[in-house]
Design a protein around this motif. Sequence first.
Motif, PDB file in Angstrom:
ATOM      1  N   GLU A  50       0.827  -1.208   0.000  1.00  0.00           N
ATOM      2  CA  GLU A  50       0.000   0.000   0.000  1.00  0.00           C
ATOM      3  C   GLU A  50       0.861   1.258   0.000  1.00  0.00           C
ATOM      4  O   GLU A  50       0.519   2.268  -0.614  1.00  0.00           O
ATOM      5  N   LYS A  51       1.995   1.217   0.659  1.00  0.00           N
ATOM      6  CA  LYS A  51       2.865   2.383   0.754  1.00  0.00           C
ATOM      7  C   LYS A  51       3.807   2.523  -0.449  1.00  0.00           C
ATOM      8  O   LYS A  51       4.172   3.623  -0.816  1.00  0.00           O
ATOM      9  N   ARG A  52       4.205   1.408  -1.053  1.00  0.00           N
ATOM     10  CA  ARG A  52       5.254   1.448  -2.070  1.00  0.00           C
ATOM     11  C   ARG A  52       4.757   1.283  -3.505  1.00  0.00           C
ATOM     12  O   ARG A  52       5.406   1.777  -4.430  1.00  0.00           O
ATOM     13  N   CYS A  53       3.688   0.550  -3.720  1.00  0.00           N
ATOM     14  CA  CYS A  53       3.222   0.301  -5.085  1.00  0.00           C
ATOM     15  C   CYS A  53       2.502   1.527  -5.631  1.00  0.00           C
ATOM     16  O   CYS A  53       1.620   2.090  -4.979  1.00  0.00           O
ATOM     17  N   ARG A  54       2.867   1.880  -6.843  1.00  0.00           N
ATOM     18  CA  ARG A  54       2.314   3.072  -7.466  1.00  0.00           C
ATOM     19  C   ARG A  54       0.798   2.976  -7.644  1.00  0.00           C
ATOM     20  O   ARG A  54       0.079   3.958  -7.458  1.00  0.00           O
ATOM     21  N   ALA A  55       0.328   1.793  -8.002  1.00  0.00           N
ATOM     22  CA  ALA A  55      -1.116   1.621  -8.236  1.00  0.00           C
ATOM     23  C   ALA A  55      -1.910   1.886  -6.963  1.00  0.00           C
ATOM     24  O   ALA A  55      -2.958   2.545  -7.008  1.00  0.00           O
ATOM     25  N   PHE A  56      -1.436   1.418  -5.835  1.00  0.00           N
ATOM     26  CA  PHE A  56      -2.158   1.619  -4.577  1.00  0.00           C
ATOM     27  C   PHE A  56      -2.024   3.057  -4.078  1.00  0.00           C
ATOM     28  O   PHE A  56      -2.925   3.563  -3.412  1.00  0.00           O
ATOM     29  N   VAL A  57      -0.908   3.700  -4.390  1.00  0.00           N
ATOM     30  CA  VAL A  57      -0.724   5.090  -3.966  1.00  0.00           C
ATOM     31  C   VAL A  57      -1.660   6.002  -4.750  1.00  0.00           C
ATOM     32  O   VAL A  57      -2.311   6.884  -4.186  1.00  0.00           O
ATOM     33  N   GLU A  58      -1.743   5.771  -6.071  1.00  0.00           N
ATOM     34  CA  GLU A  58      -2.585   6.628  -6.909  1.00  0.00           C
ATOM     35  C   GLU A  58      -4.070   6.295  -6.797  1.00  0.00           C
ATOM     36  O   GLU A  58      -4.909   7.183  -6.908  1.00  0.00           O
ATOM     37  N   MET A  59      -4.393   5.023  -6.644  1.00  0.00           N
ATOM     38  CA  MET A  59      -5.800   4.593  -6.562  1.00  0.00           C
ATOM     39  C   MET A  59      -5.981   3.686  -5.338  1.00  0.00           C
ATOM     40  O   MET A  59      -5.956   2.465  -5.463  1.00  0.00           O
ATOM     41  N   PRO A  60      -6.161   4.244  -4.164  1.00  0.00           N
ATOM     42  CA  PRO A  60      -6.312   3.402  -2.968  1.00  0.00           C
ATOM     43  C   PRO A  60      -7.559   2.521  -3.009  1.00  0.00           C
ATOM     44  O   PRO A  60      -7.683   1.582  -2.229  1.00  0.00           O
TER      45      PRO A  60
END
Length: 113
Positions: A50-60
Motif C-alpha cells: 500500500e505504501k510502495r506500489c504506485r497503483a495503490f498510492v494513486e488509486m487506494p
Amino acid sequence: QQQQQQHWQPEPLDAQHFDVWRDGCCQILPSMLFSSFGLVLTGYALEIAEKRCRAFVEMPEYLILIPMLLGLRGSTDMTLASRLSTASHKGVFADEERTRQLVRASLALLQVQ
C-alpha cells in the motif's frame, strides 16, 4: 406410592475423553497457528504494498478488490477439489489416460476462471 425423580448427572470423564481432547488439540493447534501467522504476514505485506506500489498510492480503491479476489480464488480452488474428489469416488483415476484428461481439463478451467 412415591415416584422418585431422577436427575440427570453427567458421566465422569475417563482417560479416553482426555485422549480425544489432547489428540484434537494436537491436530488443530499447529494449523491454526500456521494460518494465523500467514494472516499476519499477509497483512504486513499488504501494508508494504500500500505504501510502495504506485497503483495503490494513486488509486487506494484497489485495496477493496483484494479481499474479493482472494475469496474468488478460494472458491475456484474448492471447485477444483470438489471435481477431483468426485472423479476419485467414481473411479476415474483407475484409468491413467482419463486421469490425465481430467486433470488437464480441471486445471485449464481453473486458469480460465
